[in-house]
Design an enzyme around this catalytic site. Sequence first.
Site, mmCIF file in Angstrom:
data_model
loop_
_atom_site.group_PDB
_atom_site.id
_atom_site.type_symbol
_atom_site.label_atom_id
_atom_site.label_comp_id
_atom_site.label_asym_id
_atom_site.label_seq_id
_atom_site.Cartn_x
_atom_site.Cartn_y
_atom_site.Cartn_z
ATOM 1 N N ARG A 162 52.129 28.263 33.742
ATOM 2 C CA ARG A 162 50.843 27.728 34.199
ATOM 3 C C ARG A 162 49.837 28.860 34.435
ATOM 4 O O ARG A 162 48.740 28.866 33.911
ATOM 5 C CB ARG A 162 51.062 26.913 35.487
ATOM 6 C CG ARG A 162 49.919 26.005 35.848
ATOM 7 C CD ARG A 162 48.865 26.644 36.732
ATOM 8 N NE ARG A 162 49.442 27.248 37.938
ATOM 9 C CZ ARG A 162 48.781 28.054 38.732
ATOM 10 N NH1 ARG A 162 47.536 28.407 38.457
ATOM 11 N NH2 ARG A 162 49.367 28.572 39.795
ATOM 12 N N CYS A 184 45.535 39.265 31.914
ATOM 13 C CA CYS A 184 46.085 40.512 31.403
ATOM 14 C C CYS A 184 45.089 41.624 31.617
ATOM 15 O O CYS A 184 44.039 41.657 30.981
ATOM 16 C CB CYS A 184 46.380 40.391 29.913
ATOM 17 S SG CYS A 184 46.852 41.978 29.251
ATOM 18 N N ASN A 200 50.369 36.981 38.674
ATOM 19 C CA ASN A 200 51.268 36.889 39.822
ATOM 20 C C ASN A 200 52.202 38.079 39.841
ATOM 21 O O ASN A 200 52.410 38.727 38.811
ATOM 22 C CB ASN A 200 52.154 35.645 39.669
ATOM 23 C CG ASN A 200 51.568 34.429 40.332
ATOM 24 O OD1 ASN A 200 50.368 34.289 40.377
ATOM 25 N ND2 ASN A 200 52.432 33.567 40.840
ATOM 26 N N HIS A 223 52.353 33.764 47.871
ATOM 27 C CA HIS A 223 51.874 33.692 46.490
ATOM 28 C C HIS A 223 51.042 34.967 46.296
ATOM 29 O O HIS A 223 49.945 35.087 46.840
ATOM 30 C CB HIS A 223 51.031 32.418 46.327
ATOM 31 C CG HIS A 223 50.395 32.271 44.981
ATOM 32 N ND1 HIS A 223 50.879 31.401 44.019
ATOM 33 C CD2 HIS A 223 49.331 32.884 44.419
ATOM 34 C CE1 HIS A 223 50.124 31.485 42.934
ATOM 35 N NE2 HIS A 223 49.170 32.383 43.151
ATOM 36 N N HIS A 253 49.390 38.265 44.040
ATOM 37 C CA HIS A 253 48.881 38.782 42.760
ATOM 38 C C HIS A 253 48.925 40.310 42.793
ATOM 39 O O HIS A 253 48.780 40.920 43.851
ATOM 40 C CB HIS A 253 47.454 38.304 42.519
ATOM 41 C CG HIS A 253 47.392 36.884 42.057
ATOM 42 N ND1 HIS A 253 47.273 36.532 40.740
ATOM 43 C CD2 HIS A 253 47.485 35.723 42.745
ATOM 44 C CE1 HIS A 253 47.271 35.221 40.626
ATOM 45 N NE2 HIS A 253 47.392 34.694 41.827
#
Lengths: 314, 314
Positions: free
Chosen positions: B16, B249, B260, B216, B218
Site C-alpha cells: 500500500r 523513493c 516506512n 508507524h 518513516h
Amino acid sequence: MPDLPRRVHLHEEGPREGFQMETRHIASTDKVRLIEALAGTGLAEVQCVSFVNPERVPGMADAELVAQSIRRREGVRYTGLWLNLRGMQRAMRTQLDIEGTIGTSASEAFLLRNSGQGLSALREAQRQTLAYCVDHRIAVTRGIVTTAFGCNFEGPVSPATVVERVAQMFEVMAEFGLRLPILRLADTVGWATPRSIAAVVGAVRERWPDLRLGLHLHDTRGTAMANALMGLQMGIDTFDSACAGLGGCPFAGHTGAAGNICTEDLAFMCEEMGIETGVDIDALIDCAQLAEKIVGHPLPGKLMRAGTLARFRQ
Amino acid sequence: MPDLPRRVHLHEEGPREGFQMETRHIASTDKVRLIEALAGTGLAEVQCVSFVNPERVPGMADAELVAQSIRRREGVRYTGLWLNLRGMQRAMRTQLDIEGTIGTSASEAFLLRNSGQGLSALREAQRQTLAYCVDHRIAVTRGIVTTAFGCNFEGPVSPATVVERVAQMFEVMAEFGLRLPILRLADTVGWATPRSIAAVVGAVRERWPDLRLGLHLHDTRGTAMANALMGLQMGIDTFDSACAGLGGCPFAGHTGAAGNICTEDLAFMCEEMGIETGVDIDALIDCAQLAEKIVGHPLPGKLMRAGTLARFRQ
C-alpha cells in the site's frame, strides 16, 4: 535518557572510506574539494586518505597528492589511515596531522586477511610502531579494535575475546609506558546490533571503567543509527562517520561492508536530541550532495534528500 | 535492556505505502504477486491497497482489482486503508479483512490538507464511522494519530497536544461504548527522533498506562531504526513497516515522506536482539528484491543487499 553525552565528537571519514571503495576513477581535485568543504562545516577532524598499497587499493594511489593539495583551515585536524609503519612514514612526509595509531582485531582470521599477520606477528608490529612513535615523539592517540562485534571469516565474537585482545594491546603499550586516551570499537563488517553494542561496550567498561570509548559503525544491515543510539545511551561521545554514508555503495551492487554511519544523519539525530555536535548540518548536507556528484551515483544518506526541520520551525 | 518485548508484531504496509507513491505504472498482477509473496513469509498481516480517490492517487485506481485477485493464505490478515466511510464501504465489497478504523491528527493543519476537514468536522466523521461500525458489527480495532511527532505545516507538536487529541478521540469512542485495543502513533512526515519517541510515548503512557501502543515510522531523515529501538526499549511491540523500505523513493528525487521503516531490516535487528518476529527473514529479503524489480529502481533497504548473518555462523 540520563546517560546521553552533552556533546559528541565526529571523526569524518567520508573521503577516505568513500573514495577507497569507488571502482571508477575519482579526480584528485574532486577529493580535495570535498575534504575542504567538509573542513568548513565545523567538523573538527577529517580523515583524508589512506596510505595503503596502491596495487591493492588503486583509488588511494594519489594519497600524497591529495594530502599535499589541501588548503588547511585552522582548528581542523586532517588525518590519514595506514596499516603499518611504512604507511605511517608515507603520511609523515605530508602535511597531515600524524597520530600514533595502534590496532588489534577481535578476529585473527580477519587480521590474517586484512594485513597478512596473525596475533603474534601483530604484537611485534605493535612494538615496532610504538618504538617508532616514542623515538619520534609522536603521541599514540588512536587505538581501534576491528571486527569487535562479529566477523565474516570467524563468525560471532564474544565480548570476552574483545576484552582479551584489548588487554594484550594495553600490555604492549605498557611496555612503553603508554596509555591510550580513547579506544574505538569497530563494527568493521556490519554485524553489530544494539544488543551486541551493549554487551561489548559493557564488557570493556567493566574491565576499564575510566577508558573513553568511541564507535566506528557501518550501516551494512541498517542498524547503524540504532547502534549509535545505544552507544549514546551508554555515554559514548565519539563516532567515526562518513558524509552521505560514503564508503561502499550498496546501490551499485558492491559487496562487502557498506558505508560508515552517515555523518549528517547522525549529527541531525544528535542535535534533535539536544546533543551538541559543533557542525553546521546544512553545510554537511551540501557536502553530501557534492560527494554524490563526485562519485556519480546515489549515496545512502537520508537527510541530504529531506533536509533538516529548521524551515518548518520558523 | 530489561523492557524489550519478547515478541513484536509487524504490520506489513509495503504494497500500500509503496505502490501509492510510485509515479510509473505498476501492473496489478505485480502488486498481487508481491502481496502473495509477503503473505508467505510468516507476516501475520499485510496491508494491500488503499481505497482513496483515484484522481488524487492514480496508483491505487486498481484497488478493488488487486484486493479481489489475491489468493488468500490461511492465518494471514489482508488489510486495506481508507480515509472515510466511502473508502471503507469500497473495502467491504472486497475479500479484505475489515477493521474499524479511527484516526486523529496532532496537527489540524495536516488534517485539513490530508482530508479537507478540521477538528470539529473530524469529530463528526469519527461519529459517523463508529455508528456505521456498530450498526454493521465491525470491531473498531485500528486507531492512529498522524503527525504525532511534528508536522511540516504546523511545525513541532507537543506531547500534550497528542494526549489531548487522543483524549478527544477516546471521548467519541466512549459515546459508543467502545475502547481501542491498540493505538498507533505515526511519524507521518519523518520528524521523530528517539527523544520525541520517548516524550510522546511517555506522555500517552502516563495518561493511559494500560493502553497498548504501536509505532508507524518513516525513515525520512535516517532515524527510523533508532526510533524503533527507543520504542522497543519502552516495551512497544507493534510496528507498521514496509518491505525494502517501500513508499517514496528518495533516490528517484521524490519529495515528501520517505518509505516506512524497512520490514526486513527491523525484523533482522529484532531477531538479533532476541526478540521474536515470527517471520522468515530470508523470505522477506526475496520479497524486497521482488519489490525492487517491480518498481524498477533501487529501494533503500539494507539487509536485502547484505543478507543475514546465518551463513557466517555455520
